[in-house]
Scaffold this active site. Structure first.
Site, PDB file in Angstrom:
ATOM      1  N   ARG A  50      28.802  93.009  57.810  1.00 37.23           N
ATOM      2  CA  ARG A  50      27.559  91.418  58.171  1.00 37.23           C
ATOM      3  C   ARG A  50      28.594  91.041  58.492  1.00 37.23           C
ATOM      4  O   ARG A  50      28.504  89.614  57.785  1.00 37.23           O
ATOM      5  CB  ARG A  50      26.245  91.070  57.835  1.00 37.23           C
ATOM      6  CG  ARG A  50      25.046  92.087  57.248  1.00 37.23           C
ATOM      7  CD  ARG A  50      24.404  91.849  56.154  1.00 37.23           C
ATOM      8  NE  ARG A  50      24.773  92.295  55.066  1.00 37.23           N
ATOM      9  CZ  ARG A  50      24.056  92.146  54.201  1.00 37.23           C
ATOM     10  NH1 ARG A  50      22.478  91.530  54.401  1.00 37.23           N
ATOM     11  NH2 ARG A  50      24.103  92.716  52.958  1.00 37.23           N
ATOM     12  N   ASP A  52      30.967  86.990  59.841  1.00 37.72           N
ATOM     13  CA  ASP A  52      30.332  86.496  60.265  1.00 37.72           C
ATOM     14  C   ASP A  52      30.622  86.206  61.964  1.00 37.72           C
ATOM     15  O   ASP A  52      31.185  86.792  62.760  1.00 37.72           O
ATOM     16  CB  ASP A  52      31.085  85.343  59.285  1.00 37.72           C
ATOM     17  CG  ASP A  52      31.206  85.763  57.455  1.00 37.72           C
ATOM     18  OD1 ASP A  52      29.706  85.872  57.549  1.00 37.72           O
ATOM     19  OD2 ASP A  52      32.382  85.066  56.829  1.00 37.72           O
ATOM     20  N   TYR A 110      40.179  95.756  58.349  1.00 38.38           N
ATOM     21  CA  TYR A 110      40.322  94.165  59.035  1.00 38.38           C
ATOM     22  C   TYR A 110      41.472  94.169  59.145  1.00 38.38           C
ATOM     23  O   TYR A 110      42.740  94.944  58.741  1.00 38.38           O
ATOM     24  CB  TYR A 110      40.086  93.123  57.795  1.00 38.38           C
ATOM     25  CG  TYR A 110      38.529  93.529  57.449  1.00 38.38           C
ATOM     26  CD1 TYR A 110      37.263  92.496  58.657  1.00 38.38           C
ATOM     27  CD2 TYR A 110      38.386  94.081  56.823  1.00 38.38           C
ATOM     28  CE1 TYR A 110      35.961  92.910  58.366  1.00 38.38           C
ATOM     29  CE2 TYR A 110      36.190  94.794  56.536  1.00 38.38           C
ATOM     30  CZ  TYR A 110      35.797  93.152  57.167  1.00 38.38           C
ATOM     31  OH  TYR A 110      34.401  93.664  56.699  1.00 38.38           O
ATOM     32  N   ARG A 197      39.787  86.894  55.036  1.00 39.62           N
ATOM     33  CA  ARG A 197      40.309  85.365  55.521  1.00 39.62           C
ATOM     34  C   ARG A 197      41.300  84.120  54.617  1.00 39.62           C
ATOM     35  O   ARG A 197      41.967  83.266  54.774  1.00 39.62           O
ATOM     36  CB  ARG A 197      39.076  84.686  56.694  1.00 39.62           C
ATOM     37  CG  ARG A 197      39.071  85.489  57.571  1.00 39.62           C
ATOM     38  CD  ARG A 197      37.209  84.600  57.777  1.00 39.62           C
ATOM     39  NE  ARG A 197      37.251  83.570  58.471  1.00 39.62           N
ATOM     40  CZ  ARG A 197      36.258  82.652  58.267  1.00 39.62           C
ATOM     41  NH1 ARG A 197      35.094  83.303  57.851  1.00 39.62           N
ATOM     42  NH2 ARG A 197      36.163  81.248  58.417  1.00 39.62           N
TER      43      ARG A 197
END
Length: 253
Positions: A50, A52, A110, A197
């Protein structure tokens, strides 16, 4: 009834993330709408990750159940004639009825991109963080190496009471530079809220010499979010791939 798995790619710039919400349009909402119209029945997808608001994907995974007669491997073609240009179904296929994209053993990769140049490149503004100060990618790699392995990543996540267990395994972190673009590739068995992040924000401190690479190891051991760097902006982050592996969580490069 059959269960269909889709590989979904999207530019997340104009969406409020993946998950349905009241404050704006989401990827899940768009998929539900177009699948329901295509198949003539209410469809509700379940996403593996999910993401952002502002975060992108090349290989997110979603499943849904349908009674429609359309072959699963044709759904990607039909959907791509309906979807807006910033969302595409890369592939679709039938999977066993008990397959769940979030409750299987996975390996996720990622990428976080940093445009390291004097002025922003307007062509990269949607897909990278602009960072003016010179970055030393070799130091960033040395700092990143402290995060490889199974660790408690409390220092590198935004608190989420729903997930009190902060132990995750990172298999690999690569820091690569091509011209003025510095890319972090992070592969692991799962990621906490904002984990990638925050890792990126911390490695930026290493790359500019504000902290030494060894400090990353000390931040990790401290289990204190206040010691790590800022949460880097979302536009640099892309979910590249989700691979489903066996119960032993085996992974190879």
């Amino acid at each position: 009834m059959k269960r269909v798995k889709m590989i979904v790619a999207y530019d997340g710039t104009d969406y409020c993330g993946w998950q349905l919400q009241n404050n704006g349009i989401t990827i899940e909402e768009v998929l539900n709408h177009h699948l329901s119209e295509l198949l003539g029945e209410p469809i509700h997808v379940i996403g593996a990750s999910r993401t952002d608001a502002g975060v992108h994907a090349e290989g997110n995974v979603a499943v849904f159940d349908t009674n429609a007669r359309m072959a699963a491997d044709r759904i990607c073609y039909a959907m791509n004639t309906r979807l807006p240009g910033d969302i595409r179904i890369v592939d679709s296929m039938e999977v066993p009825a008990d397959f769940h994209p979030r409750f299987c053993h996975t390996v996720k990769t990622y990428r976080y991109q940093i445009s390291n140049r004097r002025f922003p490149n307007p062509l990269n503004r949607r897909y990278s963080l602009h960072y003016y100060w010179n970055l030393d990618e070799e130091k960033m790699q040395r700092g990143a190496d402290y995060l490889v392995g199974e660790h408690d990543f409390t220092s590198f996540c935004t608190n989420n009471p729903a997930k009190p267990n902060h132990v995750r395994t990172i298999y690999e972190i690569r820091v690569e530079r091509q011209g003025d673009m510095v890319s972090l590739y992070i592969t692991g068995n799962g990621f906490l809220y904002n984990m990638v992040r925050i890792i990126a924000g911390t490695l930026l401190l290493v790359g500019t010499g504000k902290i030494e690479p060894e400090e990353v190891g000390r931040i990790l051991e401290a289990k204190d979010r206040q010691l790590a760097g800022d949460t880097a902006r979302p536009e640099g982050l892309t979910l590249m791939e989700i691979r489903y592996v066996d119960g032993n969580d085996r992974w190879q490069k």
